[in-house]
Design a protein around this motif. Structure first.
Motif, PDB file in Angstrom:
ATOM      1  N   GLY A 109      35.271  58.993  35.417  1.00 46.23           N
ATOM      2  CA  GLY A 109      35.152  60.059  36.399  1.00 46.23           C
ATOM      3  C   GLY A 109      35.672  59.694  37.782  1.00 46.23           C
ATOM      4  O   GLY A 109      35.641  60.514  38.693  1.00 46.23           O
ATOM      5  N   ILE A 110      36.165  58.475  37.959  1.00 43.55           N
ATOM      6  CA  ILE A 110      36.751  58.054  39.235  1.00 43.55           C
ATOM      7  C   ILE A 110      38.270  58.142  39.104  1.00 43.55           C
ATOM      8  O   ILE A 110      38.852  57.631  38.150  1.00 43.55           O
ATOM      9  N   GLU A 111      38.902  58.802  40.052  1.00 42.01           N
ATOM     10  CA  GLU A 111      40.353  58.986  40.006  1.00 42.01           C
ATOM     11  C   GLU A 111      41.022  58.150  41.091  1.00 42.01           C
ATOM     12  O   GLU A 111      40.633  58.199  42.256  1.00 42.01           O
ATOM     13  N   LEU A 112      42.029  57.375  40.698  1.00 41.79           N
ATOM     14  CA  LEU A 112      42.791  56.564  41.638  1.00 41.79           C
ATOM     15  C   LEU A 112      43.808  57.463  42.335  1.00 41.79           C
ATOM     16  O   LEU A 112      44.616  58.112  41.689  1.00 41.79           O
ATOM     17  N   TRP A 113      43.769  57.508  43.675  1.00 45.29           N
ATOM     18  CA  TRP A 113      44.653  58.379  44.441  1.00 45.29           C
ATOM     19  C   TRP A 113      45.870  57.649  44.979  1.00 45.29           C
ATOM     20  O   TRP A 113      46.944  58.223  45.093  1.00 45.29           O
ATOM     21  N   GLU A 114      45.690  56.390  45.397  1.00 43.89           N
ATOM     22  CA  GLU A 114      46.784  55.678  46.051  1.00 43.89           C
ATOM     23  C   GLU A 114      46.640  54.182  45.825  1.00 43.89           C
ATOM     24  O   GLU A 114      45.536  53.657  45.816  1.00 43.89           O
ATOM     25  N   THR A 115      47.765  53.503  45.673  1.00 48.68           N
ATOM     26  CA  THR A 115      47.793  52.054  45.493  1.00 48.68           C
ATOM     27  C   THR A 115      48.941  51.477  46.311  1.00 48.68           C
ATOM     28  O   THR A 115      50.071  51.955  46.207  1.00 48.68           O
ATOM     29  N   LYS A 116      48.633  50.464  47.131  1.00 54.50           N
ATOM     30  CA  LYS A 116      49.661  49.781  47.915  1.00 54.50           C
ATOM     31  C   LYS A 116      49.483  48.283  47.771  1.00 54.50           C
ATOM     32  O   LYS A 116      48.357  47.788  47.682  1.00 54.50           O
ATOM     33  N   VAL A 117      50.597  47.573  47.764  1.00 53.66           N
ATOM     34  CA  VAL A 117      50.595  46.113  47.758  1.00 53.66           C
ATOM     35  C   VAL A 117      51.498  45.667  48.905  1.00 53.66           C
ATOM     36  O   VAL A 117      52.652  46.104  48.982  1.00 53.66           O
ATOM     37  N   ALA A 118      50.954  44.849  49.789  1.00 46.16           N
ATOM     38  CA  ALA A 118      51.694  44.378  50.971  1.00 46.16           C
ATOM     39  C   ALA A 118      52.277  45.548  51.761  1.00 46.16           C
ATOM     40  O   ALA A 118      53.407  45.501  52.235  1.00 46.16           O
ATOM     41  N   GLY A 119      51.502  46.644  51.860  1.00 42.54           N
ATOM     42  CA  GLY A 119      51.913  47.797  52.648  1.00 42.54           C
ATOM     43  C   GLY A 119      52.865  48.759  51.969  1.00 42.54           C
ATOM     44  O   GLY A 119      53.208  49.795  52.526  1.00 42.54           O
ATOM     45  N   LYS A 120      53.289  48.471  50.742  1.00 40.98           N
ATOM     46  CA  LYS A 120      54.233  49.336  50.024  1.00 40.98           C
ATOM     47  C   LYS A 120      53.545  49.993  48.834  1.00 40.98           C
ATOM     48  O   LYS A 120      52.798  49.351  48.101  1.00 40.98           O
ATOM     49  N   ARG A 121      53.820  51.279  48.656  1.00 42.54           N
ATOM     50  CA  ARG A 121      53.252  51.999  47.506  1.00 42.54           C
ATOM     51  C   ARG A 121      53.761  51.404  46.200  1.00 42.54           C
ATOM     52  O   ARG A 121      54.947  51.081  46.087  1.00 42.54           O
ATOM     53  N   VAL A 122      52.860  51.264  45.250  1.00 44.36           N
ATOM     54  CA  VAL A 122      53.229  50.784  43.914  1.00 44.36           C
ATOM     55  C   VAL A 122      52.640  51.728  42.880  1.00 44.36           C
ATOM     56  O   VAL A 122      51.694  52.470  43.157  1.00 44.36           O
ATOM     57  N   ILE A 123      53.210  51.701  41.697  1.00 44.81           N
ATOM     58  CA  ILE A 123      52.703  52.513  40.594  1.00 44.81           C
ATOM     59  C   ILE A 123      51.973  51.591  39.634  1.00 44.81           C
ATOM     60  O   ILE A 123      52.598  50.743  38.989  1.00 44.81           O
ATOM     61  N   PRO A 124      50.646  51.740  39.541  1.00 49.50           N
ATOM     62  CA  PRO A 124      49.884  50.869  38.644  1.00 49.50           C
ATOM     63  C   PRO A 124      50.002  51.324  37.193  1.00 49.50           C
ATOM     64  O   PRO A 124      50.387  52.454  36.904  1.00 49.50           O
ATOM     65  N   ILE A 125      49.650  50.414  36.310  1.00 46.73           N
ATOM     66  CA  ILE A 125      49.583  50.716  34.880  1.00 46.73           C
ATOM     67  C   ILE A 125      48.129  51.039  34.564  1.00 46.73           C
ATOM     68  O   ILE A 125      47.230  50.284  34.926  1.00 46.73           O
ATOM     69  N   THR A 126      47.898  52.157  33.899  1.00 41.18           N
ATOM     70  CA  THR A 126      46.546  52.561  33.544  1.00 41.18           C
ATOM     71  C   THR A 126      46.338  52.351  32.048  1.00 41.18           C
ATOM     72  O   THR A 126      47.147  52.808  31.244  1.00 41.18           O
ATOM     73  N   GLN A 127      45.265  51.644  31.714  1.00 44.62           N
ATOM     74  CA  GLN A 127      44.914  51.428  30.311  1.00 44.62           C
ATOM     75  C   GLN A 127      43.668  52.237  30.008  1.00 44.62           C
ATOM     76  O   GLN A 127      42.677  52.173  30.736  1.00 44.62           O
ATOM     77  N   VAL A 128      43.727  53.002  28.935  1.00 40.53           N
ATOM     78  CA  VAL A 128      42.586  53.821  28.532  1.00 40.53           C
ATOM     79  C   VAL A 128      41.462  52.914  28.081  1.00 40.53           C
ATOM     80  O   VAL A 128      41.692  51.889  27.428  1.00 40.53           O
ATOM     81  N   ALA A 129      40.243  53.278  28.437  1.00 38.68           N
ATOM     82  CA  ALA A 129      39.075  52.472  28.091  1.00 38.68           C
ATOM     83  C   ALA A 129      38.877  52.430  26.581  1.00 38.68           C
ATOM     84  O   ALA A 129      39.003  53.435  25.896  1.00 38.68           O
ATOM     85  N   SER A 130      38.560  51.242  26.080  1.00 44.14           N
ATOM     86  CA  SER A 130      38.217  51.093  24.672  1.00 44.14           C
ATOM     87  C   SER A 130      36.700  51.132  24.548  1.00 44.14           C
ATOM     88  O   SER A 130      35.986  51.091  25.543  1.00 44.14           O
TER      89      SER A 130
END
Length: 137
Positions: A51-72
């Protein structure tokens, strides 16, 4: 000539500091900033509650696209996020990892702030919870 080997339990990733801030503007929005010392991992692994949604991810000040793994089933109701980390960094200089996330909107008056579970040791955590101007805790 003797050969030196690194211990098998050598910590390859450690969180130097963790800063988190929560806010209520009809919805709880949490930002978490991690200062991560990394020794060769390609990703920073975090787990979010259902129920928690990730809105934004940055690494060293730059936006990155994370990999999401579905919960087992073994992970329960958590979703695993793999945040890509830069290569070739100085091992002693922390990398800033910024996450912004929020639960699904609800009509409930209760405010609950949570942080992701991380897969690395945490040395220092600092929480700052601030309500909007017209609200109080």
């Amino acid at each position: 000539m003797s050969e030196t080997k690194a211990p098998s339990n050598f910590i390859r990733q450690i969180i130097d500091r963790d800063l988190a801030e929560g806010k209520n503007d009809g919805q709880v929005v949490t930002t978490a900033t991690y200062f991560l010392k990394n020794r060769g991992h390609a990703h920073f692994k975090v787990s979010l509650e259902a129920g928690i949604e990730l809105w934004e991810t940055k690494v060293a000040g730059k936006r990155v696209i994370p990999i999401t793994q579905v919960a087992s089933e073994s992970e329960g109701e958590r979703e695993t996020i793999l945040v890509p980390l830069p290569k070739g960094q100085n091992l002693n200089v922390p990398i800033e990892v910024f996450l912004k996330f929020a639960p699904e909107p609800s009509n409930d008056d209760d405010v609950r702030v949570t942080l992701p579970m991380v897969d690395s040791p945490l040395l220092l955590a600092n929480w700052n919870v601030k309500p909007d101007q017209d609200y109080r805790l």
